[in-house]
Design a protein around this motif. Structure first.
Motif, short mmCIF file in Angstrom:
data_model
loop_
_atom_site.label_atom_id
_atom_site.label_comp_id
_atom_site.label_asym_id
_atom_site.label_seq_id
_atom_site.Cartn_x
_atom_site.Cartn_y
_atom_site.Cartn_z
N PRO A 1 54.66 50.93 43.80
CA PRO A 1 53.78 51.67 44.71
C PRO A 1 54.05 51.27 46.16
CG PRO A 1 52.54 50.81 42.85
CD PRO A 1 53.89 50.17 42.78
N VAL A 2 54.25 52.23 47.02
CA VAL A 2 54.47 51.99 48.45
C VAL A 2 53.28 52.57 49.20
CG1 VAL A 2 55.95 52.44 50.45
CG2 VAL A 2 56.98 52.03 48.20
N ARG A 3 52.55 51.71 49.90
CA ARG A 3 51.37 52.12 50.62
C ARG A 3 51.75 52.86 51.91
NH1 ARG A 3 46.89 52.28 47.99
NH2 ARG A 3 45.84 52.23 50.03
N VAL A 4 50.89 53.77 52.31
CA VAL A 4 51.10 54.51 53.56
C VAL A 4 51.30 53.54 54.72
CG1 VAL A 4 49.93 55.96 55.26
CG2 VAL A 4 49.92 56.62 52.84
N GLU A 5 50.52 52.46 54.76
CA GLU A 5 50.59 51.52 55.89
C GLU A 5 51.96 50.86 56.02
OE1 GLU A 5 47.64 50.25 53.26
OE2 GLU A 5 47.72 52.40 53.74
N GLU A 6 52.70 50.79 54.91
CA GLU A 6 54.01 50.14 54.95
C GLU A 6 55.02 50.93 55.79
OE1 GLU A 6 55.44 48.09 51.29
OE2 GLU A 6 53.79 49.18 50.34
N LEU A 7 54.80 52.23 55.92
CA LEU A 7 55.69 53.02 56.77
C LEU A 7 55.54 52.62 58.23
CD1 LEU A 7 55.11 56.54 55.17
CD2 LEU A 7 57.15 55.11 54.92
N ASP A 8 54.33 52.25 58.63
CA ASP A 8 54.08 51.87 60.03
C ASP A 8 54.81 50.58 60.41
OD1 ASP A 8 52.23 53.92 61.01
OD2 ASP A 8 50.85 53.12 59.52
N THR A 9 55.04 49.70 59.45
CA THR A 9 55.62 48.39 59.75
C THR A 9 57.06 48.26 59.25
OG1 THR A 9 54.70 47.46 57.71
CG2 THR A 9 53.35 47.30 59.71
N ALA A 10 57.63 49.33 58.72
CA ALA A 10 58.99 49.26 58.18
C ALA A 10 60.01 49.00 59.28
CB ALA A 10 59.33 50.55 57.44
N ASP A 11 61.03 48.21 58.96
CA ASP A 11 62.14 47.99 59.90
C ASP A 11 63.05 49.21 59.94
OD1 ASP A 11 61.23 45.36 60.33
OD2 ASP A 11 62.40 44.61 58.62
N GLU A 12 63.23 49.84 58.77
CA GLU A 12 64.05 51.04 58.66
C GLU A 12 63.45 51.94 57.58
OE1 GLU A 12 68.29 50.32 58.13
OE2 GLU A 12 68.04 48.26 58.90
N ILE A 13 63.72 53.23 57.68
CA ILE A 13 63.36 54.20 56.64
C ILE A 13 64.55 55.14 56.49
CG2 ILE A 13 61.71 55.95 55.86
CD1 ILE A 13 59.65 54.81 57.77
N PHE A 14 64.84 55.53 55.25
CA PHE A 14 65.86 56.55 55.04
C PHE A 14 65.53 57.35 53.79
CE2 PHE A 14 67.58 52.72 52.93
CZ PHE A 14 67.97 53.21 51.68
#
Length: 305
Positions: free
Chosen positions: A239-252
């Protein structure tokens, strides 16, 4: 675009329930439940430099989706491979996008019993499709969190690939309204699922994570996990929480239609320095290198040498 232009734009070859034909001539019966009820499953493959990528993995996943919808086809795996190979061979395309579909078919008059339908096999091949244009692949996507929630797996098992895309499609309007390129859809519990046609990965402190429910289990997603293992990087499906997107170093994102796409903006804010990150770039490079590995590819036999 008028009807003549649309026909001319449909470049490729199709296989429609037993017959090969130019894609522009391909049709399905208007009474096919695949059209009327979105009662259909499919898989998307690609050919790169004349070789199918992970063809058997795609066929096995297609079989699982067919079984999940309680459909059946009389074709063996070898026959499915031959049909897809023949579609590509007839186009001559060295880089191609390949769709294979199993539709419920046409129900007999006077009944809605899906058990009475003869399931139909459709397929088509077009030139290779990129989910992102050249500028977006270089600079990265602008992503927003959609307000539209993903249809939960309790209602529709998202591991079964399907054309029931209205939640995904309506989320795109949210992105366009915010001058963004695309979205990721949440669930009611505050976790994220996927975007329209792709899985999502976050990178934090050198470790990767991707959602484990409410989304389709992509072959490219699987490939990313294998690459991460080769690099001795932690990669979790969880499970990936919505809040983790705010603190991610990278997203792809990851998808058959173009592989790995960097995401460099989230909800109007840059991710990191606003450029594709080092982990994303490394995985992208290794993903395309796998397309030259005979262990992952199946060559197409063309007419010309």
């Amino acid at each position: 675009m008028n009807a003549i232009d649309e026909m001319a734009a449909a470049q490729g070859v199709a296989y429609m329930d037993g017959r090969f034909m130019p894609l522009a001539e391909a049709t399905i019966p208007i009474l096919d439940r695949g059209f009327l009820r979105s009662d259909v499953t499919y898989d998307a493959l690609h050919v790169w430099k004349g070789r199918f990528f992970r063809m058997q993995d795609h066929i096995e996943r297609f079989r699982a989706s067919i079984a999940g919808l309680r459909m059946s086809l009389p074709h063996t795996d070898d026959e499915l491979r031959d049909i897809l190979m023949e579609c590509v061979r007839r186009t001559g395309y060295r880089d191609a996008f390949v769709m294979v579909m199993c539709s419920r078919g046409v129900q007999p008059p006077g009944t809605r019993d899906p058990r009475l339908c003869r399931n139909r096999l459709y397929a088509y091949v077009t030139p290779f499709l990129w989910i992102a244009n050249e500028d977006q692949r270089r600079d990265g996507w602008k992503l927003v969190l959609a307000k539209t929630q993903r249809i939960p797996s309790e209602a529709l098992d998202q591991r079964i690939k399907n054309f029931h895309w209205l939640d995904l499609t309506m989320s795109l309007f949210e992105a366009y309204d915010q001058d963004a390129h695309t979205t990721v859809l949440p669930l009611a519990d505050g976790t994220i699922t996927e975007g329209p046609g792709y899985n999502v990965f976050i990178v934090k402190d050198g470790a990767l994570a991707s959602p484990d429910r409410g989304m389709f289990e992509g072959i490219t997603r699987r490939t990313v996990a294998e690459i991460a293992a080769d690099l001795q990087m932690r990669c979790e499906f969880r499970p990936v929480r919505v809040e983790e997107l705010d603190t991610a170093d990278e997203i792809f994102s990851s998808t058959t239609a173009g592989g790995i796409t960097p995401i460099t903006s989230y909800n109007g804010r840059p991710i990191g320095d606003g450029r594709p990150g080092p982990v994303t770039r490394r995985i992208l490079d290794l993903y395309w290198q796998r397309h030259e590995d005979a262990a992952f590819t199946t060559p197409v036999v063309y007419d010309d040498p």
